[in-house]
Design an enzyme around this catalytic site. Structure first.
Site, PDB file in Angstrom:
ATOM      1  N   SER A 167       0.851  -1.192   0.000  1.00  0.00           N
ATOM      2  CA  SER A 167       0.000   0.000   0.000  1.00  0.00           C
ATOM      3  C   SER A 167       0.884   1.237   0.000  1.00  0.00           C
ATOM      4  CB  SER A 167      -0.879   0.015   1.245  1.00  0.00           C
ATOM      5  OG  SER A 167      -1.356   1.329   1.473  1.00  0.00           O
ATOM      6  N   HIS A 193      -1.300  -1.310  -4.115  1.00  0.00           N
ATOM      7  CA  HIS A 193      -2.599  -1.063  -3.475  1.00  0.00           C
ATOM      8  C   HIS A 193      -2.717   0.446  -3.236  1.00  0.00           C
ATOM      9  CE1 HIS A 193      -5.906  -2.332  -0.693  1.00  0.00           C
ATOM     10  NE2 HIS A 193      -5.516  -1.300   0.039  1.00  0.00           N
ATOM     11  N   ASP A 222      -5.002   3.393  -1.751  1.00  0.00           N
ATOM     12  CA  ASP A 222      -6.097   3.665  -0.815  1.00  0.00           C
ATOM     13  C   ASP A 222      -6.746   5.007  -1.125  1.00  0.00           C
ATOM     14  OD1 ASP A 222      -6.064   1.386   1.024  1.00  0.00           O
ATOM     15  OD2 ASP A 222      -4.032   2.055   1.503  1.00  0.00           O
ATOM     16  N   MET A 237      -9.471   7.672  -0.261  1.00  0.00           N
ATOM     17  CA  MET A 237     -10.279   8.065   0.915  1.00  0.00           C
ATOM     18  C   MET A 237     -10.889   9.436   0.674  1.00  0.00           C
ATOM     19  SD  MET A 237      -7.737   6.929   3.980  1.00  0.00           S
ATOM     20  CE  MET A 237      -6.880   5.356   3.977  1.00  0.00           C
ATOM     21  N   HIS A 296      -8.432   0.528  -3.663  1.00  0.00           N
ATOM     22  CA  HIS A 296      -9.294   0.254  -2.502  1.00  0.00           C
ATOM     23  C   HIS A 296     -10.036   1.544  -2.182  1.00  0.00           C
ATOM     24  CE1 HIS A 296      -9.451  -0.640   2.138  1.00  0.00           C
ATOM     25  NE2 HIS A 296     -10.645  -0.636   1.567  1.00  0.00           N
ATOM     26  N   MET A 356     -12.313   3.770  -0.185  1.00  0.00           N
ATOM     27  CA  MET A 356     -12.954   4.029   1.110  1.00  0.00           C
ATOM     28  C   MET A 356     -13.711   5.335   0.950  1.00  0.00           C
ATOM     29  SD  MET A 356      -9.748   2.725   3.333  1.00  0.00           S
ATOM     30  CE  MET A 356      -8.761   2.832   1.844  1.00  0.00           C
ATOM     31  N   MET A 375     -11.093  -6.333   6.142  1.00  0.00           N
ATOM     32  CA  MET A 375     -10.233  -5.340   6.794  1.00  0.00           C
ATOM     33  C   MET A 375      -9.791  -5.875   8.153  1.00  0.00           C
ATOM     34  SD  MET A 375      -9.827  -2.711   4.780  1.00  0.00           S
ATOM     35  CE  MET A 375      -8.873  -1.768   5.981  1.00  0.00           C
ATOM     36  N   ASP A 417      -6.063  -6.595   4.825  1.00  0.00           N
ATOM     37  CA  ASP A 417      -5.503  -5.248   4.723  1.00  0.00           C
ATOM     38  C   ASP A 417      -5.527  -4.601   6.098  1.00  0.00           C
ATOM     39  OD1 ASP A 417      -4.736  -2.702   3.952  1.00  0.00           O
ATOM     40  OD2 ASP A 417      -6.591  -2.251   2.865  1.00  0.00           O
TER      41      ASP A 417
HETATM   42  C1  DX5 Z   1      -6.115   1.421   5.816  1.00  0.00           C
HETATM   43  C2  DX5 Z   1      -5.693   1.061   4.423  1.00  0.00           C
HETATM   44  C3  DX5 Z   1      -4.529   0.145   4.349  1.00  0.00           C
HETATM   45  C4  DX5 Z   1      -3.266   0.670   4.979  1.00  0.00           C
HETATM   46  C5  DX5 Z   1      -2.422  -0.475   5.394  1.00  0.00           C
HETATM   47  O1  DX5 Z   1      -7.344   2.068   5.755  1.00  0.00           O
HETATM   48  O2  DX5 Z   1      -6.767   0.450   3.730  1.00  0.00           O
HETATM   49  O3  DX5 Z   1      -4.301  -0.253   3.006  1.00  0.00           O
HETATM   50  O4  DX5 Z   1      -2.533   1.487   4.130  1.00  0.00           O
HETATM   51  O5  DX5 Z   1      -1.312   0.012   6.075  1.00  0.00           O
HETATM   52  P1  DX5 Z   1      -0.566  -0.886   7.151  1.00  0.00           P
HETATM   53  O6  DX5 Z   1      -0.032  -2.081   6.439  1.00  0.00           O
HETATM   54  O7  DX5 Z   1       0.507   0.009   7.659  1.00  0.00           O
HETATM   55  O8  DX5 Z   1      -1.575  -1.251   8.200  1.00  0.00           O
HETATM   56 ZN    ZN Z   2      -6.349  -0.484   1.792  1.00  0.00          ZN
END
Ligand code: DX5
Ligand code: ZN
Length: 232
Positions: free
Chosen positions: A15, A38, A40, A42, A71, A73, A142, A180
């Site tokens: 990620s 990956h 993220d 948001m 991903h 969110m 998650m 994740d």
């Molecule tokens: C959290 C994200 C993850 C995050 C994982 O909301 O969806 O992808 O970046 O990071 P680590 O591996 O540090 O928990």
């Molecule tokens: Zn993620």
């Protein structure tokens, strides 16, 4: 169905949430031995953090040597998720909690030639999804509350992974299970044993001095502990 997420393999997806955004091109090169990057997304509503939009994802797709696993969110997945498929993401994962018509959306995304994932927050039960799980290429369980990197792994998610894997195997479906949040050398074995086969790791990989070595260490640990789920 997109073969990139068949359950006959295990996949490491770093990620970039913990990458240095000022040097994003080099940060993508650091993880070129991984299976996908990956990303993220948001929106500051579904989670209390704001990251990338579709224009940024499109640039990452162009620059990245490996496929992009988006991903989302974000609220209103029904309207927003197709935009990320059009931006070139190889897989688009939306949250079940943010979709009004998840099956219709999954079918629309598949028509856009992307693999489709459905994600669950830790407190969302997996059982209601199991009857329709064949509509998706991937189930994202998650293992932290979504929103931030660097949180600790929720051990309580392991039985949920196990139940989901058992149901998918019983139905003879090819659905990947992605984990994740808090995935590291300390936790990846338990995830693989429980039946996960796609592993997202943010801080574990980006905080490592040698990201490629960390990717291969994670891959070896997953392979040693999860192969029996895939019949190999
Ligand atoms: C959290 C994200 C993850 C995050 C994982 O909301 O969806 O992808 O970046 O990071 P680590 O591996 O540090 O928990
Ligand atoms: Zn993620």
């Amino acid at each position: 169905m997109n073969s990139a997420y068949a359950t006959d393999g295990q996949y490491i997806h770093p990620s970039i949430l913990n990458a240095d955004f000022m040097r994003i091109g080099e940060e993508l090169d650091r993880i070129s031995s991984a299976d996908s990057v990956h990303v993220d997304v948001m929106d500051n509503h579904f989670v209390p953090n704001l990251t990338f939009g579709a224009a940024m994802v499109e640039q990452i797709v162009e620059r990245s040597p490996i496929p992009v696993d988006a991903h989302l969110m974000i609220e209103d997945a029904d309207r927003q998720a197709p935009v990320f498929a059009e931006a070139g993401a190889s897989s688009v994962t939306f949250h079940l909690e943010a979709a009004a018509a998840p099956i219709r959306l999954a079918r629309e995304l598949r028509r856009k030639n992307t693999a489709v994932g459905v994600a669950l927050r830790p407190a969302t039960p997996v059982e209601p999804l199991l009857d329709v799980i064949g509509e998706f290429d991937m189930l994202l369980i998650m293992t932290v509350e979504p929103g931030f990197g660097g949180q600790s792994f929720l051990e309580t998610m392991l039985p949920k992974i196990r139940r989901a894997r058992a149901a998918i195997s019983e139905s003879n479906l090819q659905v990947s299970i992605q984990v994740d949040g808090g995935v590291s050398r300390e936790t990846i074995e338990r995830c693989a044993e429980a039946g996960a086969n796609v592993f997202v790791a943010g801080s574990a990989i980006y905080r490592a001095h040698d990201a490629a070595a960390e990717i291969s260490a994670l891959r070896d640990l997953a392979a040693a502990h999860g192969a029996h789920h895939n019949g190999h």
